[in-house]
Design a protein around this motif. Structure first.
Motif, PDB file in Angstrom:
ATOM      1  N   TYR A 188      -7.328   8.298   5.862  1.00  0.00           N
ATOM      2  CA  TYR A 188      -6.261   7.771   6.972  1.00  0.00           C
ATOM      3  C   TYR A 188      -6.891   7.508   8.372  1.00  0.00           C
ATOM      4  O   TYR A 188      -6.860   6.618   8.571  1.00  0.00           O
ATOM      5  CB  TYR A 188      -4.543   7.669   7.089  1.00  0.00           C
ATOM      6  N   VAL A 204       2.978  -0.558   3.655  1.00  0.00           N
ATOM      7  CA  VAL A 204       3.187   0.779   3.506  1.00  0.00           C
ATOM      8  C   VAL A 204       4.593   1.086   3.563  1.00  0.00           C
ATOM      9  O   VAL A 204       5.125   1.350   3.939  1.00  0.00           O
ATOM     10  CB  VAL A 204       2.595   0.855   4.437  1.00  0.00           C
ATOM     11  N   TRP A 206      -3.540  -5.391   9.757  1.00  0.00           N
ATOM     12  CA  TRP A 206      -2.365  -4.683   9.253  1.00  0.00           C
ATOM     13  C   TRP A 206      -1.327  -5.747   9.003  1.00  0.00           C
ATOM     14  O   TRP A 206      -0.531  -5.543   8.438  1.00  0.00           O
ATOM     15  CB  TRP A 206      -2.161  -3.970   9.339  1.00  0.00           C
ATOM     16  N   LEU A 214       0.337  -0.986  -0.277  1.00  0.00           N
ATOM     17  CA  LEU A 214       0.286  -0.358  -0.439  1.00  0.00           C
ATOM     18  C   LEU A 214       0.590   1.350  -0.038  1.00  0.00           C
ATOM     19  O   LEU A 214       1.729   1.275   1.195  1.00  0.00           O
ATOM     20  CB  LEU A 214      -0.946  -0.231   1.618  1.00  0.00           C
ATOM     21  N   PHE A 273       5.381  -0.303   8.084  1.00  0.00           N
ATOM     22  CA  PHE A 273       5.391   0.997   7.275  1.00  0.00           C
ATOM     23  C   PHE A 273       7.254   0.950   7.378  1.00  0.00           C
ATOM     24  O   PHE A 273       7.722   1.545   7.950  1.00  0.00           O
ATOM     25  CB  PHE A 273       5.437   1.731   8.632  1.00  0.00           C
ATOM     26  N   ALA A 329       1.058  -2.925  10.641  1.00  0.00           N
ATOM     27  CA  ALA A 329       1.722  -2.627   9.585  1.00  0.00           C
ATOM     28  C   ALA A 329       3.133  -2.301   9.124  1.00  0.00           C
ATOM     29  O   ALA A 329       3.562  -2.306  10.076  1.00  0.00           O
ATOM     30  CB  ALA A 329       1.021  -1.840   8.901  1.00  0.00           C
TER      31      ALA A 329
END
Ligand code: 6PG
Length: 226
Positions: free
Chosen positions: A45, A60, A55, A33, A92, A90
């Motif tokens: 968001y 990300v 997640w 993503l 990130f 996630a």
């Protein structure tokens, strides 16, 4: 490119959040993503932050970043982390920054990371905004990055202000499976009309293999003929 007109900005954010949540749910992990900065993407968001999304397994990354300290209020990564990912599982990935680091070096490193992340896959979904000048990510009219044909991520300078940015390039964005561009407000109506006629940097998103959806409100669509 496909245009979807929603009643108002909140409906745009909700539709985009629905699409992200459904796409992640259908992927069962291993989802890529890409996220942009700006107030319009931020509304999505914030909408996502209120949802129960698994997640774990989602990578990300940032479609663009300002060349500022990671904890700066002007940092896209700081905004995205604060609003959404500081409380999720996630992965990130943010570009590196230091006072002595060169923006181009950071962009090149981040581009290599993104290529490694997508060695055997395409970016699944990229959420972008658009400025009233038709820029998207940090691909501004008249800027050098518009002509990049190889690297996935470069540093770029906003011609009007001299501000340094890092941005995904068209070679990377065109490689995505799906791009959703979020545009609201009558102030963006001219730029949206020009973009749908491929006369702006945002309009060039449709030149590659990516499916491009425009999620807009009625104000932004006010100059688009039905
Ligand atoms: C940034 C963005 C930029 C943004 C558009 C739209 O770093 O600012 O990546 O491309 O998405 O300028 O921003 P608004 O939604 O705030 O108009």
């Amino acid at each position: 490119m496909e245009l979807v007109i929603h009643d108002n900005p909140a409906a745009v954010a909700d539709a985009a959040a629905n699409l992200v949540a459904e796409s992640i749910g259908a992927a069962h992990g291993n989802f890529s993503l890409g996220l942009a900065g700006g107030s319009t993407p931020r509304a999505t968001y914030e909408n996502l932050s209120a949802r129960d999304i698994e997640w774990g397994g989602v990578d990300v990354w940032l479609a663009d970043e300002r060349w500022v300290a990671p904890d700066s209020a002007h940092s896209n990564g700081h905004t995205v982390d604060t609003v959404l990912f500081s409380r999720t599982a996630a992965d990130f990935h943010r570009p590196a920054w230091s006072p002595t680091m060169d923006a181009e070096e950071s962009a090149a490193n981040y581009g290599r990371l993104l290529r490694t992340l997508h060695r055997e896959s395409r970016p699944d979904l990229v959420l972008l905004g658009m400025g009233s000048d038709g820029h998207t990510a940090s691909l501004f009219p008249g800027s050098r990055a518009l002509n990049e044909t190889q690297h996935w991520y470069v540093s770029n300078t906003i011609p009007e202000t001299g501000e340094d940015r890092l941005t995904a390039t068209f070679p990377m964005l065109h490689h995505a499976a799906l791009i959703v561009v979020l545009v609201v407000g009558t102030a963006k109506a001219e730029a949206l009309h020009a973009s749908l006629n491929r006369q702006t940097p945002a309009g060039r998103l449709g030149e590659g293999d990516a499916r491009v959806l425009w999620f807009v409100d009625r104000g932004a669509a006010s100059l688009v003929s039905s």
